[in-house]
Design a protein around this motif. Sequence first.
Motif, short mmCIF file in Angstrom:
data_model
loop_
_atom_site.label_atom_id
_atom_site.label_comp_id
_atom_site.label_asym_id
_atom_site.label_seq_id
_atom_site.Cartn_x
_atom_site.Cartn_y
_atom_site.Cartn_z
N SER A 528 0.61 -1.18 0.45
CA SER A 528 -0.29 -0.16 0.32
C SER A 528 0.99 0.95 -0.31
CB SER A 528 -0.66 0.07 1.14
OG SER A 528 -0.03 0.02 2.15
N GLY A 529 2.32 0.73 0.24
CA GLY A 529 3.02 2.43 0.40
C GLY A 529 3.95 2.57 -1.40
N SER A 536 -1.72 3.55 -5.60
CA SER A 536 -2.60 3.63 -4.44
C SER A 536 -4.34 3.05 -5.14
CB SER A 536 -2.68 4.74 -4.19
OG SER A 536 -0.39 4.58 -4.30
N ASN A 559 -4.65 -2.56 10.51
CA ASN A 559 -3.19 -1.93 9.16
C ASN A 559 -4.33 -1.28 8.15
OD1 ASN A 559 -1.19 -2.38 10.31
ND2 ASN A 559 -1.59 -4.71 9.64
N VAL A 560 -5.25 -1.96 7.37
CA VAL A 560 -6.03 -1.13 5.99
C VAL A 560 -6.50 0.10 6.73
CG1 VAL A 560 -7.38 -1.75 4.73
CG2 VAL A 560 -6.15 -3.35 5.08
N ALA A 563 -4.10 2.88 6.33
CA ALA A 563 -3.76 3.05 4.86
C ALA A 563 -4.91 4.74 4.10
CB ALA A 563 -3.61 1.73 4.40
N ASP A 566 -4.13 7.97 5.84
CA ASP A 566 -2.05 8.53 5.96
C ASP A 566 -2.47 8.94 4.83
OD1 ASP A 566 -1.56 6.14 4.42
OD2 ASP A 566 -0.27 5.75 6.58
N ARG A 568 -0.98 7.49 2.62
CA ARG A 568 -0.82 6.56 2.01
C ARG A 568 -2.54 6.42 0.65
NH1 ARG A 568 0.53 1.81 5.33
NH2 ARG A 568 -0.57 3.34 6.66
N HIS A 572 -3.07 11.59 0.81
CA HIS A 572 -2.18 11.28 -0.81
C HIS A 572 -1.83 12.47 -1.00
CE1 HIS A 572 -0.70 9.42 -4.59
NE2 HIS A 572 -0.69 8.37 -3.17
#
Length: 665
Positions: A528-529, A536, A559-560, A563, A566, A568, A572
């Motif tokens: 994802s990074g 993305s 974790n998702v 994403a 932030d 990501r 973005h």
Amino acid sequence: MACQSVSISNMDEQALLGLNPNADACYRQKAMVYFEQLKESQDAWEVCAEALAKGIYSDDHVKFFCFQVLEHQIKYRHGGLSPAQQQLIRETLMKWLQLQLMNSQPEKPFIRNKAAQVFALTFVMEYLTHWPKFFYDLLSLVGLNPHGVDVYLRTLMAIDAEVVDRDIQHSPEEVGRNTLIKDSMREQVIPSLVESWYQILGAYQQSHPEITCQCLEVVGAYISWIDLNLIANDRFVNLLLSQMSVEDLREEACECLFEIVNKGMDPTDKTKLVESLCQVLQSAGFFNVEEEEDVDFLAKFSRLVNGMGQSLVLSWTKQAKGGEVKDAAESLRAIEAKVPLLLQLLVHDDDDISANIVGFCYDYLNVLKQGSEWQSNMLQVGRGGQEAIEEYWESDKFPLLTDQQKTNVEAIMLAVMKKLTYDEEYNFDNEGEDEAMFVEYRKQLKMLLDRLAQVSPELLLEAVGRVFNNTVQRWQTASFMEVEVAIRLLYMLGEALPASHGAHFSGDTAKTSALQDMMRTLVSSGLSGYQHTSVSLEFFETVVRYDKFFLVEPQHIPNVLMAFLDHRGLRHSSPKVRSRVAYLFSRFVKTLHKHMNSFIEDILSRIQDLLELAPPENGFRALLTSDDQLFIFETAGVLIVHGESPAERKQALMRSLLTPLIDAF
């Protein structure tokens, strides 16, 4: 009315000056008025006929003007003309044509095209009544004079546009008239026209390739409604095939052969015709696609192969439904023999060449879906049984593929995966026409992927899994094109292997296990990074498509979520990514809010600044548009309402969410 019974000597020369595009406005206005006078007069238009017949004016704009006046009389006033005036129009056209034979240089193309239109309009009005020898008169006059042949061929194309072209709207009366014209032409002149085409194609191949190309275009246009046997014979087809080897002619020859194979005919005869064409083309080296550098020709050739392949599939379908087992088996063998060529064209670097063969590829996969099972069924019923045929045709089982067919399917899968990959030149920041064309091409490839899933879901799962895992394992060093297409393939499986209400993680154990493994790899790999907008976007699209995965493995939700929240996702650097993620985040939360109770207040605090209605005072633009903010407000509301906090706490959170909104108004 003005201009009645005028002679050539007193045409309005000042008005004619206004026909020049660079003329002053007053002269242009005079020209328009003069044009209207000539159009509406009973006989003043005859001055234009005289000018054309005698070649009095050398100015191209005046010549064009005269043809326009004649065109108006024929199109709108023909019925009101006297027999002598109708005869005058016929004589004018033939005298003008005779002048062309004597000129050292041809007229400009725009004048020849307008002349052809006037010839065609006159033909439509008079062929069935006053001018039945229209074609004989033209052919006897022009012979093999190149200037005359050029006008003859342009006239044939104009007649096709007037009489045959289905894109042009006609009244019921015009449709009836056009049908009578075609019937009469078939009975009386088409064989003579075909012979003239053959002579032209042979005579001008070297000296006037442009005329040969025109003639090939005419043949291609007329094939759809004349007797195919006049063209699809050894004499004519061999001539066309020979022109496939002439650089200036081969693209038009390809188009002409395409029209021949596209013509409806008996399925067994069609198979024989296609096979004979393929045999000659293969022996001449045309199947060696990798050795050909001319992409424009290859695009035409790919279209021809596509037409031949689809014709064979149509033959097989008719024969299979009719219980013609021997003929159907022959057509199936012919189809299979074209697959290596199909693959060369499908995987070609040029997308136009690849796109032109997609139709045949799709139809071939459809044959595989039904064909091998049909073969075994027919053998079991001893080549018969209409009931067995109908029962087979209504079935919807996965096919029993031979080893060679499995190899073909895998090769098509690899080709589709390769061609789905973005080009390095794709402009994500400013998508133009080329980018739009690739997006459309990708949709065609998706259709192939969906069909592949129907033919062999297990092979597709295995192939996608192999590509996905190999790419994700090395995502830090892989190109964005590789990473994006790997995730895209996982995303596309969601539609290719449909599940009720998105329940991809229950039921079929093999499918569930493969998809679950790939999703687990996707969300735990750190991918994802990856720093590219296409990656993305594809990551978040895929996460939301398979949001039911997180019901099975909820440990991946934190974790998702990070994403999404932030740099990501919602923060973005790309506005395009932020906007799309705002919508996808709302969908993700709606599905999984029951698993987010422990994160609600953390999420709300992280999105608080994104909900500010006034633009930031630091001069920077807001991260989200007002439309995007609506999704975030909705997401926050879903989290609060469906959370497990006490009512008082929910009220406080809702007040905190809405107070800035209320204060703004």
